[in-house]
Design a protein around this motif. Structure first.
Motif, PDB file in Angstrom:
ATOM      1  N   MET A  63     -10.079 105.656  30.466  1.00 59.00           N
ATOM      2  CA  MET A  63      -9.342 106.932  30.391  1.00 59.00           C
ATOM      3  C   MET A  63      -8.073 106.785  29.563  1.00 59.00           C
ATOM      4  O   MET A  63      -7.700 107.705  28.831  1.00 59.00           O
ATOM      5  CB  MET A  63      -8.984 107.428  31.811  1.00 59.00           C
ATOM      6  CG  MET A  63     -10.183 107.585  32.717  1.00 59.00           C
ATOM      7  SD  MET A  63     -11.348 108.820  32.086  1.00 59.00           S
ATOM      8  CE  MET A  63     -12.849 108.317  32.959  1.00 59.00           C
ATOM      9  N   ARG A 106     -23.335 103.154  29.094  1.00 57.44           N
ATOM     10  CA  ARG A 106     -23.030 104.053  30.200  1.00 57.44           C
ATOM     11  C   ARG A 106     -23.902 105.289  30.023  1.00 57.44           C
ATOM     12  O   ARG A 106     -24.059 105.792  28.905  1.00 57.44           O
ATOM     13  CB  ARG A 106     -21.561 104.503  30.169  1.00 57.44           C
ATOM     14  CG  ARG A 106     -20.570 103.431  30.575  1.00 57.44           C
ATOM     15  CD  ARG A 106     -20.639 103.181  32.080  1.00 57.44           C
ATOM     16  NE  ARG A 106     -19.730 102.138  32.540  1.00 57.44           N
ATOM     17  CZ  ARG A 106     -20.011 100.836  32.538  1.00 57.44           C
ATOM     18  NH1 ARG A 106     -21.157 100.395  32.089  1.00 57.44           N
ATOM     19  NH2 ARG A 106     -19.138  99.969  33.010  1.00 57.44           N
ATOM     20  N   ALA A 107     -24.435 105.772  31.125  1.00 62.21           N
ATOM     21  CA  ALA A 107     -25.302 106.951  31.056  1.00 62.21           C
ATOM     22  C   ALA A 107     -24.458 108.210  30.870  1.00 62.21           C
ATOM     23  O   ALA A 107     -23.388 108.353  31.458  1.00 62.21           O
ATOM     24  CB  ALA A 107     -26.110 107.059  32.338  1.00 62.21           C
ATOM     25  N   TYR A 134     -19.042  94.250  37.950  1.00 59.53           N
ATOM     26  CA  TYR A 134     -17.875  94.997  37.472  1.00 59.53           C
ATOM     27  C   TYR A 134     -17.278  95.704  38.687  1.00 59.53           C
ATOM     28  O   TYR A 134     -17.701  95.466  39.825  1.00 59.53           O
ATOM     29  CB  TYR A 134     -18.297  96.019  36.408  1.00 59.53           C
ATOM     30  CG  TYR A 134     -18.983  95.382  35.234  1.00 59.53           C
ATOM     31  CD1 TYR A 134     -18.246  94.911  34.156  1.00 59.53           C
ATOM     32  CD2 TYR A 134     -20.372  95.202  35.212  1.00 59.53           C
ATOM     33  CE1 TYR A 134     -18.868  94.297  33.073  1.00 59.53           C
ATOM     34  CE2 TYR A 134     -20.991  94.587  34.142  1.00 59.53           C
ATOM     35  CZ  TYR A 134     -20.238  94.144  33.070  1.00 59.53           C
ATOM     36  OH  TYR A 134     -20.853  93.522  32.014  1.00 59.53           O
ATOM     37  N   PHE A 149     -17.339 107.491  33.149  1.00 66.25           N
ATOM     38  CA  PHE A 149     -17.281 107.152  31.723  1.00 66.25           C
ATOM     39  C   PHE A 149     -17.678 108.323  30.825  1.00 66.25           C
ATOM     40  O   PHE A 149     -17.028 108.602  29.817  1.00 66.25           O
ATOM     41  CB  PHE A 149     -18.153 105.922  31.393  1.00 66.25           C
ATOM     42  CG  PHE A 149     -17.635 105.267  30.153  1.00 66.25           C
ATOM     43  CD1 PHE A 149     -16.727 104.227  30.221  1.00 66.25           C
ATOM     44  CD2 PHE A 149     -17.994 105.736  28.894  1.00 66.25           C
ATOM     45  CE1 PHE A 149     -16.185 103.672  29.074  1.00 66.25           C
ATOM     46  CE2 PHE A 149     -17.465 105.187  27.746  1.00 66.25           C
ATOM     47  CZ  PHE A 149     -16.561 104.141  27.837  1.00 66.25           C
ATOM     48  N   SER A 158      -0.030  93.058  28.753  1.00 68.98           N
ATOM     49  CA  SER A 158       1.265  93.482  29.286  1.00 68.98           C
ATOM     50  C   SER A 158       1.033  94.264  30.560  1.00 68.98           C
ATOM     51  O   SER A 158       0.576  95.414  30.518  1.00 68.98           O
ATOM     52  CB  SER A 158       1.983  94.392  28.279  1.00 68.98           C
ATOM     53  OG  SER A 158       2.216  93.695  27.093  1.00 68.98           O
ATOM     54  N   PRO A 189      -9.137 100.468  38.741  1.00 63.92           N
ATOM     55  CA  PRO A 189      -9.153  99.839  40.064  1.00 63.92           C
ATOM     56  C   PRO A 189      -7.768  99.446  40.589  1.00 63.92           C
ATOM     57  O   PRO A 189      -7.617  99.142  41.763  1.00 63.92           O
ATOM     58  CB  PRO A 189     -10.014  98.585  39.840  1.00 63.92           C
ATOM     59  CG  PRO A 189     -10.850  98.906  38.652  1.00 63.92           C
ATOM     60  CD  PRO A 189     -10.002  99.785  37.776  1.00 63.92           C
ATOM     61  N   ALA A 194     -15.298  99.156  32.509  1.00 59.70           N
ATOM     62  CA  ALA A 194     -15.947  99.662  31.294  1.00 59.70           C
ATOM     63  C   ALA A 194     -16.948  98.713  30.630  1.00 59.70           C
ATOM     64  O   ALA A 194     -17.446  99.017  29.556  1.00 59.70           O
ATOM     65  CB  ALA A 194     -14.874 100.061  30.278  1.00 59.70           C
TER      66      ALA A 194
END
Ligand SMILES: Cc1cc2nc3c(=O)[nH]c(=O)nc-3n(C[C@H](O)[C@H](O)[C@H](O)COP(=O)(O)OP(=O)(O)OC[C@H]3O[C@@H](n4cnc5c(N)ncnc54)[C@H](O)[C@@H]3O)c2cc1C
Length: 380
Positions: free
Chosen positions: A13, A48-49, A312, A344, A169, A201, A43
């Motif tokens: 995002m 990704r569907a 993941y 996603f 960072s 997360p 990611a």
């Protein structure tokens, strides 16, 4: 001021928010604790569907339709091919709640689709033998996206337009005050007018008040060989979701000509993660047992022994819908998080919404159901 806006977390995002802000002339600084396009969070894993007839609810359809337009925009802007619309099959019994949602989306928004049953289904998609009472719904506006490349494409385009990204960072703190928003990272203090928090997360590390309504789930992906890989090319094998009392399975056609990606539907995590900095990435055979059994039973042309596996994670809210909007009681902080295993496909429209909120204080997109205020304990 170091810039007008900071984006905290340049993953799915965050990269899209940076791109959308930069193309609208806003000065942006992004902070990412790893490299851009990394696979240590939500990611990774090659594909990704993308689906438009949405089993998660028809309220998402307008967002998904706009997401498709924005994927095409990103492709044009970056010169990268990211989205392939090779169709999507939902397979199951008509009475299954997810199937009902899909049929509701199709009816409500007159989506381009086909329903296949019996002999017509068997002829067209012999890879998926149907059980009695089952049918297939083909969503024509579905397919797959390349996740790592998409994040890179958006972030690089934002940089090309003048944004800055601090890689490796980690943001240690974010605090709002009358003069703007202070961000501490790299042992330095930065000042911005507004921030967009897209920490995936780590959302509740940056915004601790989300702890109560937020959890992190481990999600597994597995790749399998086929008896005849030609049956599983994007032209012959749409992405699919198959749900019934016995299995929840999704799959993507072969992208490398050797392996087919199959996994549990991502709304069903493999287990809670207490600390996203310490994820167990070892995948044991027991973790994959139900997937392997499902593959053996439902996909007879696949060899049911995984030849590649990966773990993941994603941030989940307690109601499995993301939070998108101003952090409660803070008009300078926009939050996009808790995409609960299905975010996603929506990323570029979410980036656009973040830019709308930052620039205009509102968006014309329908996001009422994603309002962060619904978790009253999350006020900061
Ligand atoms: C295995 C798997 C399969 C999936 N399949 C699908 C699918 O088929 N279709 C679909 O639509 N969705 C799918 N999803 C869901 C989708 O990938 C996620 O919902 C989405 O990627 C979440 O994006 P995000 O930006 O919230 O998180 P992320 O992409 O993880 O981005 C968060 C970023 O913030 C960074 N960060 C965090 N804290 C800090 C900090 N303090 N300082 C600096 N940086 C920080 C992280 O390093 C990370 O880069 C899947 C998810 C998984 C895990």
């Amino acid at each position: 001021m170091d810039a007008e806006v900071a984006v905290i977390g340049v993953g799915t995002m965050g990269s899209m928010a940076m791109w959308q802000l930069a193309r609208r002339g806003v000065s942006v600084v992004g902070f990412e604790q790893f490299g851009i396009g990394h696979d240590r969070s939500a990611a990774g894993g090659e594909s990704r569907a993308f689906r438009t007839a949405y089993l998660e609810g028809s309220e998402y359809v307008p967002l998904l339709q706009e997401a498709k337009n924005q994927w095409v925009e990103l492709e044009k802007d970056s010169g990268s091919h990211l989205l392939t619309l090779n169709g999507g099959l939902m397979i199951g019994n008509e009475t299954n709640p997810s199937m009902r949602n899909i049929l509701q989306c199709i009816k409500e928004f007159k989506l381009d689709h086909e329903v296949l049953e019996g002999e017509s289904a068997r002829k067209r998609y012999p890879q998926h033998p149907l059980r009695s009472g089952e049918l297939m719904v083909l969503d024509k506006q579905a397919g797959f996206i390349k996740p790592e490349l998409s994040v890179l494409a958006a972030a690089r385009k934002a940089e090309e337009l003048g944004s800055k990204i601090y890689r490796y960072s980690r943001v240690e703190s974010v605090s709002t005050h009358a003069g703007g928003v202070t961000v501490v990272a790299n042992n330095q203090t930065y000042l911005f007018e507004k921030v967009v928090i897209t920490a995936g997360p780590w959302l509740d590390y940056v915004l601790p008040n989300y702890k109560e309504n937020f959890e992190v789930n481990r999600l597994l992906l597995a790749w399998f060989a086929a008896k005849d890989i030609n049956l599983f090319t994007p032209e012959r094998f749409p992405i699919f979701v198959r749900l019934n009392d016995e299995i929840n399975l999704f799959g993507v056609p072969t992208l490398d000509g050797n392996m087919v990606k199959l996994a549990p539907v991502t709304g069903h995590g493999d287990g809670l993660i207490q600390d996203p900095d310490n994820v167990d990435r070892n995948v044991r055979v027991e973790d994959l047992k139900s997937l392997i059994d499902g593959v053996a039973k439902y996909l007879p042309d696949i060899i049911p022994e995984p030849i590649r596996v990966s773990a993941y994670m994603d941030g989940f809210t307690t109601d499995h819908h993301p939070v998108v909007g101003f952090a409660p009681e803070h008009e300078n902080v926009v939050v996009l998080g808790g995409f609960s295993g299905h975010g996603f496909k929506m990323a570029p429209v979410m980036g656009k919404i973040a830019a709308d909120l930052v620039i205009n204080g509102r968006t014309q997109h329908h996001i009422q159901h994603l309002n962060p205020n619904r978790f009253t304990s999350a006020k900061i």
